[in-house]
Every structure is written in C-alpha cells, then in structure tokens.
Design an enzyme around this catalytic site. Structure first.
Site, PDB file in Angstrom:
ATOM      1  N   GLU A  93      23.563  50.832   9.718  1.00  0.00           N
ATOM      2  CA  GLU A  93      22.663  50.875  10.875  1.00  0.00           C
ATOM      3  C   GLU A  93      23.300  50.339  12.166  1.00  0.00           C
ATOM      4  OE1 GLU A  93      20.179  50.489   7.156  1.00  0.00           O
ATOM      5  OE2 GLU A  93      21.917  49.462   8.015  1.00  0.00           O
ATOM      6  N   ARG A 152      19.661  43.912  14.533  1.00  0.00           N
ATOM      7  CA  ARG A 152      19.397  45.027  15.445  1.00  0.00           C
ATOM      8  C   ARG A 152      19.668  44.573  16.879  1.00  0.00           C
ATOM      9  NH1 ARG A 152      19.519  46.877  11.158  1.00  0.00           N
ATOM     10  NH2 ARG A 152      18.052  48.264  10.092  1.00  0.00           N
TER      11      ARG A 152
END
Length: 205
Positions: A59, A104
């Site tokens: 990711e 993130r």
C-alpha cells in the site's frame, strides 16, 4: 557527532512532549495537580520520543517497499493540526481492526472539502478532528489500498505517531518524506535517536 544546537532543539522537543502528555493525563483525570510536575520530569528524562514499528504490504510503495520495512516512528502526545500536517506519513489505528495499525499519508484535515471523481457522490467538508488518509501506491484500486476511499474519514485521535525513517534492508534506508513543517520539527529527534544498527536487529525481512 550531534551539535550543541541540535541537542538544545531536541531537549525542547522532549520538554514539549512531556508537558503536553502530562497535561493530557491531568485533563483526563489520570493524575492530580500535585503529580503534574513529577510526570513532566519523568517523561522528560525517561524514554525516547521514538519507537520501532514493522510494516509490510504494497500500500505504501514506493515509500515503503512491498517486502516491508522497519520504521522509526515519532510519538505524538496529541494528533492535532499544530503537530501533524498534510503530507505526513502517519501510523494510525486501523478503523476496521482495533488490534491492527496502518501506515498511510495524511491527505486532508478538518475544513478541507472533499470531492469524488464519481459525479454521483456529493462533495463534503471534513468535520472538526476528522482527517483523510491515503496509500502512496497509485497503482492500487481504492479497495486494495485500504484507505479513506474505502473506510471514509477517521478521527485524528486514531493517529499515534509520524513515520520519520524507514529501513528496508541493511543498505536501503533513509528518512521518510514528510511535510516541510514536520521535517524541520523531526530533524533534531532523528539526529539524536536514530540508530540504524538497532533498527537492523529488529528487521524481519
């Protein structure tokens, strides 16, 4: 060799963290007014401003490679717009799995208007203490990226730290690109607390 000016900036960061954390404990009823000073001194002279975290997954590629990496994470006493900024890579509690953590990039904070590429979706503004996080890997679809495009806005209180360094192998490591504001704040912390050998010992690859 760490310069004297860097040490002063580092101590200032530690003092700010200690005072903020102690005040947070006091406001939360965890300590009384007589214990505040002791708490400040304890946090100032014990422990570090960083901790290690292992992250794996595609990711956050290319910031963190598919094979994963050992991350140096700076602790945050509170995650508010004065301490964490858009563009920062953050460690946060997984909104869908309470015992899991995600890495993130912070893409938007309270007051930002969010618009979708899908015309059917109405634009909306992030409420107070809300934020929007995204994966770095642009090759992934929204569901694969497992970010705010999938689970929506999250509370700023979900953020537990800012990622400031990544070790992928013994020869592939370096600072993580964060916002300009955070990079300046984190530089003395990185210079004093970074220990690549220690990170390599904890590396799982």
């Amino acid at each position: 060799m760490v310069s004297v000016s860097t040490w002063f900036r580092y101590i200032a960061n530690k003092l700010d963290y200690s005072v903020s954390l102690s005040y947070k404990s006091y406001k939360g009823g965890l300590i009384n007014d007589k214990e505040v000073i002791d708490s400040v001194w304890k946090n100032l002279f014990q422990g570090k401003l960083t901790f290690l975290h292992w992250n794996k997954g595609q990711e956050m590629a290319p910031t963190i490679g598919d094979q994963g990496g050992t991350l140096l994470v700076r602790k945050l006493p509170t995650a508010d717009p004065m301490r964490v900024f858009v563009g920062d890579v953050v460690l946060l509690k997984d909104p869908e799995k309470s015992d899991n953590f995600l890495v993130r990039r912070l893409a938007a904070i309270e007051g930002y208007e969010m618009a979708s590429t899908d015309e059917k979706d109405e634009p909306f503004v992030l409420d107070k203490d809300e934020c929007w996080v995204l994966a770095d890997n642009e090759k992934l679809k929204a569901k694969e990226a497992n970010d705010s495009r999938n689970f929506g806005p999250i509370s700023m209180t979900s953020i537990v730290g800012r990622v400031i360094y990544c070790l992928q192998t013994a020869v592939d490591h370096g600072p993580v690109q964060n916002s300009h504001f955070s990079t300046r704040k984190d530089t003395p912390v990185l210079e004093v607390e970074l220990d690549v050998e220690e990170m390599a010992k904890h590396h799982k690859a």
